[in-house]
Structures are given as structure tokens and as C-alpha cells.
Design a protein around this motif. Sequence first.
Motif, PDB file in Angstrom:
ATOM      1  N   ASN A  48       0.844  -1.184   0.000  1.00 60.28           N
ATOM      2  CA  ASN A  48       0.000   0.000   0.000  1.00 60.28           C
ATOM      3  C   ASN A  48       0.892   1.251   0.000  1.00 60.28           C
ATOM      4  N   ARG A  86       1.317   5.693  -0.611  1.00 61.64           N
ATOM      5  CA  ARG A  86       0.657   6.986  -0.652  1.00 61.64           C
ATOM      6  C   ARG A  86       1.467   7.928  -1.522  1.00 61.64           C
ATOM      7  N   LEU A 130      -8.608  11.412  -3.630  1.00 56.80           N
ATOM      8  CA  LEU A 130      -8.106  10.424  -4.584  1.00 56.80           C
ATOM      9  C   LEU A 130      -9.259   9.506  -4.979  1.00 56.80           C
ATOM     10  N   GLN A 131      -9.463   9.335  -6.258  1.00 54.75           N
ATOM     11  CA  GLN A 131     -10.534   8.487  -6.743  1.00 54.75           C
ATOM     12  C   GLN A 131      -9.999   7.572  -7.833  1.00 54.75           C
ATOM     13  N   SER A 132     -10.148   6.249  -7.625  1.00 50.82           N
ATOM     14  CA  SER A 132      -9.677   5.295  -8.621  1.00 50.82           C
ATOM     15  C   SER A 132     -10.535   5.376  -9.868  1.00 50.82           C
ATOM     16  N   GLU A 150      -7.764   0.619  -5.299  1.00 55.49           N
ATOM     17  CA  GLU A 150      -8.823   1.277  -4.537  1.00 55.49           C
ATOM     18  C   GLU A 150      -8.220   2.322  -3.602  1.00 55.49           C
ATOM     19  N   THR A 151      -9.011   3.305  -3.223  1.00 55.99           N
ATOM     20  CA  THR A 151      -8.628   4.322  -2.247  1.00 55.99           C
ATOM     21  C   THR A 151      -9.703   4.363  -1.170  1.00 55.99           C
ATOM     22  N   ARG A 152      -9.276   4.617   0.062  1.00 57.60           N
ATOM     23  CA  ARG A 152     -10.221   4.576   1.184  1.00 57.60           C
ATOM     24  C   ARG A 152     -10.286   5.880   1.977  1.00 57.60           C
ATOM     25  N   TYR A 161      -3.806   6.275   1.171  1.00 59.22           N
ATOM     26  CA  TYR A 161      -3.105   5.111   0.635  1.00 59.22           C
ATOM     27  C   TYR A 161      -3.832   4.552  -0.584  1.00 59.22           C
ATOM     28  N   ILE A 162      -3.063   4.080  -1.532  1.00 65.47           N
ATOM     29  CA  ILE A 162      -3.590   3.433  -2.733  1.00 65.47           C
ATOM     30  C   ILE A 162      -3.274   1.952  -2.607  1.00 65.47           C
ATOM     31  N   ARG A 163      -4.332   1.127  -2.708  1.00 61.83           N
ATOM     32  CA  ARG A 163      -4.188  -0.309  -2.467  1.00 61.83           C
ATOM     33  C   ARG A 163      -4.526  -1.102  -3.733  1.00 61.83           C
ATOM     34  N   VAL A 173      -5.475   6.875 -11.097  1.00 61.64           N
ATOM     35  CA  VAL A 173      -6.147   7.472  -9.941  1.00 61.64           C
ATOM     36  C   VAL A 173      -6.279   8.954 -10.234  1.00 61.64           C
TER      37      VAL A 173
END
Length: 833
Positions: free
Chosen positions: A69, A71, A91-93, A99-101, A105-107, A116
Motif C-alpha cells: 500500500n 501513498r 483520490l478516486q480510482s 482502490e482508495t479509502r 493510501y492506494i491499495r 487514480v
Amino acid sequence: MTKRDRISLGLSFSCLVMAGLICAAAGPTTHEAPAGMPSVAAIVAPPMPAIKSLKLLPETLTLDDGRDNQRILVIGVTDSKDIDLSAVATLQSASDVVETRGDGYIRPRKAGAGDVVVKAGGREAKLHVNVKNAGVPKVGFVRDVEPIFASVGCNAGTCHGAATGKEGFKLSLRGYDPDYDYQALVDDLGGRRFDRVQPQNSLMLLKPAGAVPHEGGQVFKTDSEQYAIMRQWIEEGTQPEDLSARAQSVEVLPAEIYLDLPGRSQQVVVRAHYRDGSVRDVTRDAVITSNNTETATINGNTLTAIRRGEGALLIRYEGNYAARQFVVMGDRTGYAWANQPEEQYIDKLVDDKLKTMKIIPSEICADGDFIRRVYLDLTGQPPEGERVRAFLTDASDSATKRAKLVDDLLGSEAFIDAWSNKWADMLQCNSKVLGEKAMLTFRGWIRDQVSKNVPYDQFVRDVLLAKGSSFGNPQVNYLRATLGEPGKTQEDVTQTFLGVRFNCNKCHDHPFERWTQNQYYQFGAFFARTATKKGRLPEETIVYQNYNGGEINHPKTEMPVAPKVPFGDSADAKNAPDRREALVAWLTSAQNPLFAKSMANRVWSYFFGIGIIDPVDDIRASNPASNPELLDAITKDFVDHKFDVRGLMRTICLSRTYQRSVASNKWNEDDKINFSHNRPRRLSAEQLMDAVALSTGFRSQFKGLPQGTRAVEVPDGEGEVADTLGLFGKPKRQSACECERSFGFTLSHAVNLVNGDTIGNAVSAPNNKIAAIVAREKDNKKVIENLYLEILCRMPSDAEVASFDLGEGAARLPAAQDLAWALLNSPAFLYNR
């Protein structure tokens, strides 16, 4: 109450207060928040400037697996300096690859490539992400578990990383020994810390999560990433992992940290690089600290500006260290740089930094200030009144006569005395350890080397390769002073000649640096066969090489350690007749990155009161240079001129930077580290006593020494001498640390000056300069002028002359003595300005 009593009562208070204030201004930069400083919570974030575009760091991402993960930093580009927008960015995938939560962090979700979309400050940017594998790998102890202990503080020196551990459980400090930690966790106490059938009931989860009593309290929650990793490791059987899985280095983003105003914040991202070429975001588990919390504080990975200033972040992760300097500019409305004359490269590099920090330097000091300053710095004593008068009335242009003065002082007898005293401090020339005769012969040898201006590298070689009689070959006495205590030799050699404090890695790897415990004993092995024995003469000692053997054993393995330098390469010395030869060749090499740099920095500090790296004998990643380009330049100059110490001193003294006034302006009054103005420095113990003697014509008698002996000629810091010189900071010469000499000013110092014999006897001596001036000069104005020239090295102002009434007849001498006494107690005399 007499006139002098009245002066004494008022001056004892004002002298202490004024000197204390100057001490505070002149002392080294501290990192304690001053009283009344606003807290981070109380600082309002400044308005956001117009954002022209977004910049992403890193520009692209590659995710190796399901646990990778990462960032990013979102930087807003403006018309001036960039602004960190990471905290407010969304952040929007744009695909189902990642995915982003909302936590930055980008997972990974599946293998493939995707984008993203990043939005902040009314602007938008796209980040391209490549996912190699979305599967979650097994947990590795070295790569995944061990970092958690550091991030939550389990292996800190105040917890289980203490020398004896805590509550029966010990880990290696800062995780420097993963193998030891694994054994302690898994095998200690029959492995009772883990329940492999019901992992959630393992003590290693219950205690840190706060489910059962734990002296350290709750260090992570059950829904945290740390808890999930620990639980998975237990479920997978608490398997060990090879040390090759440990990170090789860390990378810190951004490359430059610039905060324009108090209240502005900057996030940092820490990325670990591994042997297999992979890169992982380890920001969550890295330990990030600020070395100047009065300027900016760090919370997690976010640095928040509090006030104008400079500092550095130290980033630690699994034995890897990095430093990142930061600047808080503050409001500089109205600032405009005016080009300054630059006498040489020093001035250009100093001015370059001043421009960066929007600082306007002070003007050049007056001739009277310069002659006193350079006399004290080069000879350890002020000039006599007639020398001052001649310098002030010399019609030559100021630069020419200043250069001639510097050349006259360098190599003078007074210069040799002063710098022999300084080297005697550094080489621990003291009678308590060496005996009086050996101490005196060693001091004589040092003086001879200073007199001949022996190149620094040759001087060090002669000291460290010395052998023979403490009387016939005096330089052996340095090794004598260090060989008596285990470990002292390697610690003192590294601190004195490399500027590195090696004692921290005696018992374990250095917690804040790259130095390891192995290196401590490998360095010491070079001196393992250097020994001492009694000579034929009383109190004589012989330093020799024990050719029949002699080793240093590692405390863990209890096995002999082979000699090896801590960085770079040197000749194989294990079976050499004298192992020191390989070490000294490496140590004094022009290619050694620390040898010349540490000395150049040390010399610089003697003329400015602070090093470019300060303290000068504590060079480390977390203590970076205030002006790296300047330090590199004076180091190169020093090496290019064959380690000529006098040449370096001349270059420094002739720089405009050195000659700046102590008077500050609104643009540099808060500057302590960029050399924009001179820093008042309290005279050293020897300078003070020699200045009193020269100004009054009366020299104190040192017991056992000839009448007329200068304070800098006193060969030792022991015995009755310590009663006078010791109070004002003359060191005992039992340590390699520059801090052994003190420059403080307390009530004890004020009382000694106001009511003690040092000034009192000098002023009242019947045949001193004061009496001679009064007898020679019938005009009271001339008497006052001469006293100012002798004591303060300047002419008095008309107002000062008018404020003193020396009276007539027999009253003139007591009045002149009172005036001299007051001037000798003034900050203008007690400080080199």
C-alpha cells in the motif's frame, strides 16, 4: 559606602544580566520551545495561494503485491513556492485495478494498470498505477513484523530496547539485531507469547492491543494494520526470515521542504529500497523526528511550521537513516537583497544562503572592533593601546591594513602560545594521567609543531603512529592518555580526528546513525597491539607494539575481531607488524570524507563561536551542516593547500563574513546559524586573564611558574591553577569533547570578577599601566582615552568622556582605577565582539 562600592553593587547585577543576555544570544542554537511560544493547535493555517497546477510525488506507482500500500504527495504549484495539498486532496480510482479509502493510501485490487484521479485546490491530475500482483504474501518477520516494534516504540531505549529490557522482556535497541529479537519473541519462556491455535489469544496481540494489563498501555488497535500483520504472522506459524529481506536504504519525499508561513504543513513519504529492486512505502512504520521543535513540529508524517527558522528531520527505518532539512520562511514583506562586496568564495557561499533565507547581513565592523577580535582569535589576547592607536590612525585603506595585521599575527609568538594551548586541550595533555615531566615535554613538542606549521595530516600521523619513551618521544603521550581505559582510544580518535562520537555504538548499533557495534571493535582492533610498559627512568613510560599478539574480543561472540575501517578501504592490517599504519593512512587520506571536513569545521567554529556543523565533534546524519556548500568549499580549500591550518585561518579572517559587525538589523536579528552578523563570545578563561594582564600591565602569579607567565602558557588544568582558570572553563583535559571547555556566565563568575582578586589586584597594583597613564597624562580626557584604548580597544565617545569626572590631584588615580575597574567588568570587555 565608597564610590567603588556603589559601582560594585550596581555593576554586579547589571554585568550578570547583560552578560547572561549576550550569552543567550551567542550560545549554540537550542531546540527547546521558548516560553510563550504558540502551540501547533493555536496556529491558524495561512490563506491558500492560487494553485496553477498539481504535481504528484512519486509521478507513477508500481505496487508489487496485495500488502504493498502506498501513498503519494499532492503538491500545488504556485507563482512562488509550491504548497503541500496532500491533507486536503481527494483520490478516486478510475479503474478496478486499485482502490482508495480516504486515508491517502492506494491499495491494489487486481493485477493490471489503471489511473487514480487526484483533485485539490481546484485542480486535477492523474496518477498512473501498475499492479504486478494483488495477492497478499506471507508475512516476513524481518520485512513486516520487526518494523512494527520500532514504529510503536517497543524496542526504544525507554521500553524493551533498554539495556536490561523491561518487565523480563528484552529486544535489541531500535531493532538492530533481528535474529536476537526473533529468538526472544519465539523461544523465550517456552514460546508462551504465542498461541498458534487461537492467534487472537496470543500475548503478543493481547498486550499491545490493551486487552490485558500492559505497562506500555495500548500501542495499536485491533482494527489497525499492525494488528493484522502480527496476527497473520502468528497464523502462519511465526516463521523466521533471512536478514537479506531487510531494507537497504530509505528515500524521503519531497527532496526539499519549504514552508512559507507559520501554520503551513508538509507531509513526507518514506520509501524503502530492497535488494531485489522492490520499493515499499514504509511511512507508517518509519520514525520521523524534528531536531528543531521550536521552528516546526512533526506529528506522524506531517511537519507543521510554528515560527521562522531552519531545522532537519531525521528519518529512521530498520537501521537506515536519512535527514531532510526544512525551512520555515515566515513573513518577509519588504525584503530586498542588496548586492554585497564578496572578498572570496566564503562570502559568496554565505551570501547565497542568506539570499535563500531572505536575510540581509550586517555591515563590516569598525577597525577598533576588528583589531580586538582578530587579536583575541589568533593570539588569545587583545592588542595593547598603542598598537590600537597606530592601527586606527593608519591612513591605509581598511582591507589592506587588516590583511597586513592578520599576516603579522599568524605565526607570531603569541599565536604559537595560544594555539599550542588549544592543541594541548584536544590531545589531553594533563599531568594527572601523564605525570608532570611527560606533560611538560608533550606540551613542548606540541608548541614546536605549531611553530613549524606542520601540515595537519602529518601532525596527526606523528601522534597516532608514535612509539617509544614518554620523555624522548613526547608525542606518544597522546596514546598514553587514551590507552589506560578500554575503548577510550577508538572513541577519542574518532571524535577528535573524524568529528564522530563512536561511544554510542559500544554496546549496540548506533540508534541514530550508520555506525555499528561491530565497527566499534573493528576500529579498536587497530590499537589492540599498542601497549605501554614502564621505562628505566622514574615515571617514564614506553609505548610499543606487542608483536607477540594482542586482540580485542567482541562482547557477544567473545572472539577476536579483525581490524577494519568503518567505511572505505584500507590495507589488510590483521597480520601487519603495526596495524596502526593502515588505519592512519586511511584516516589522514585526502579522500577520507570526514578527516579534512571535521578539522575545517572545527577551525571555523573557533572564529565564529559555532560550527557549520555544531557541535563540531558530533557529525551525523541528524546533525546536518547549516551550509553544506560552504563546508565543502572550505574543506576542499584545506585539502588543496596540503592541510595548511594557518592558511585556512587566514582565508577565514580576511573574509567579509568574519569581519561583519555584531550589530544586527531587522532582517538578521533572529539568525543564529547563517553568519549574517558576528556573535558575541565570552572570553575563554585564558583569554580573560591575559586580557586583564595586558590591559592593566599587571599579571597574576601562577604557583610554581615564573613571573610573567601568560595564562595560555599554563601547561595544565590541574592543581591550584584550576581555582582561577577552572571557574571560567579551562578544561581538565581528560576528554576528547570540546564541551569540556565551558563558556557559561553565572552568579559565581560575576562575583569573582566584581569582588575577586583577578581584576581587583590588577587595578590596584601600584606600578600598573593605570598609574603610569595618570602620571604621564595631565589632561583627564587623555587619561580616559588611554584607558579605553587599553581595555576596550577603541576611543571613547564624547558622551562617555563627559560622563566621567576624574577630579584633581591625588584623587585622579583612585578615580581612574574605578573607571578601569568598571570597564574591565563590562560586557564590552568580557566578550569578543
